[in-house]
Design an enzyme around this catalytic site. Structure first.
Site, PDB file in Angstrom:
ATOM      1  N   HIS A   1     -10.933  27.985  23.671  1.00 22.12           N
ATOM      2  CA  HIS A   1      -9.540  27.365  23.348  1.00 22.12           C
ATOM      3  C   HIS A   1      -9.630  26.009  23.167  1.00 22.12           C
ATOM      4  CE1 HIS A   1      -5.192  27.297  23.808  1.00 22.12           C
ATOM      5  NE2 HIS A   1      -5.270  26.505  24.817  1.00 22.12           N
ATOM      6  N   PHE A   2     -10.175  25.177  23.852  1.00 20.85           N
ATOM      7  CA  PHE A   2     -10.189  23.699  23.755  1.00 20.85           C
ATOM      8  C   PHE A   2     -11.608  23.409  22.802  1.00 20.85           C
ATOM      9  CE2 PHE A   2      -7.531  23.636  27.643  1.00 20.85           C
ATOM     10  CZ  PHE A   2      -6.870  22.490  27.313  1.00 20.85           C
TER      11      PHE A   2
END
Length: 286
Positions: free
Chosen positions: A262-263
């Site tokens: 996600h990051f």
């Protein structure tokens, strides 16, 4: 190039922001997601600031932006977009490329629909605008949207725990490349007064973003902004189908799936910067 730190008053909100790069350079407006703040761009900004004026505000309820407490401020995505629109106007931005991630996507796309003439390009990094991009992990939040009962609100609180933040950062990220710094700071932010209640208000408000997906998609078709999608393919929340869906409305969209979570900036900021520099050099020429 040095990063500058400042605040700008927008109504009753003091918007904190990071800025770097030449004042006369093409503007990149970086909009962060949940549960983080503009510090998520700490590695990306220096990679772009030689050529671009890079600006990364903290949204109300996040980071170092100071907003009124619940009861005196509506913590909704419509209100967040209004504040960022006011921020853009207060610092005199008339043209900018958008970098949208997670919560920054519905904020930035509201701005784009309101002022399409201002948007020169869009970079979406796990910034969703299609129902295909929502994984099964959204079910507790969707249950809260369908029935905003106290019990369903409380069930969403698990998403605000240290363990959940670790999952957001760690799941799908390459082993050995993930620094603990970003997630540790986000855990700190989540322990501040009212932070969890504010985030629960925003989780409920997220249903308004899904309702706007058809409008976002209509904007893409009508205005045809140049779009680069750089997506962590292992994101447990916004899955690759959400990146691929952009081509339905923007056939020339450039889509890159990276082997991370996600990051994506936490492990792939250099690669994302390289893709952005190539894309922006071509799309903003002239």
């Amino acid at each position: 190039m040095a990063v500058r730190f400042a605040t700008e008053k927008v109504g009753d909100v003091e918007v904190f922001y990071r800025e770097a790069g030449p004042q006369d350079g093409p503007v990149l407006l970086l909009l962060h997601g949940f549960p983080t703040a503009g510090h998520m761009f700490r590695d990306l900004i220096p990679q772009l600031a030689d050529r671009y004026r890079v600006i990364a505000p903290d949204l109300p309820g996040f980071g170092n932006t100071v907003a009124p407490p619940r009861g005196r401020f509506d913590y909704s995505f419509d209100r967040l977009a209004e504040v960022i629109e006011g921020f853009v106007e207060a610092i005199g931005l008339s043209r900018y490329a958008l970098y949208i991630f997670d919560y920054g996507a519905p904020v930035g796309l509201r701005l784009a629909m309101r002022h399409p003439e201002r948007v020169t390009a869009i970079v979406t990094q796990n910034g969703n605008a299609y129902v295909e991009g929502l994984s099964k992990e959204w079910e507790p939040w969707q249950a809260y949207w369908r029935d905003p009962s106290p019990a369903n609100r409380e069930a969403c609180r698990a998403a605000l725990s240290d363990a959940a933040i670790r999952v957001q950062y760690g799941q799908g990220a390459p082993a050995g490349l993930l620094s603990p710094d970003g997630m540790t700071l986000d855990m700190h932010y989540m322990r501040r007064g009212e932070a969890q209640e504010i985030q629960l208000d925003l989780i409920l408000s997220y249903r308004t973003n899904v309702a706007l997906y058809p409008d976002f998609q209509g904007y893409f078709r009508a205005r045809k902004p140049p779009l680069l999608a750089v997506w962590g393919r292992n994101d447990p929340f916004f899955i690759p189908a959400g990146a691929e869906a952009y081509r339905r409305d923007l056939p020339e969209a450039e889509i890159h799936l990276l082997d991370t979570g996600h990051f994506a900036l936490e492990t792939h900021h250099a690669e994302i910067a390289r893709l952005m520099r190539d894309f922006l050099a071509r799309k903003l020429a002239g």
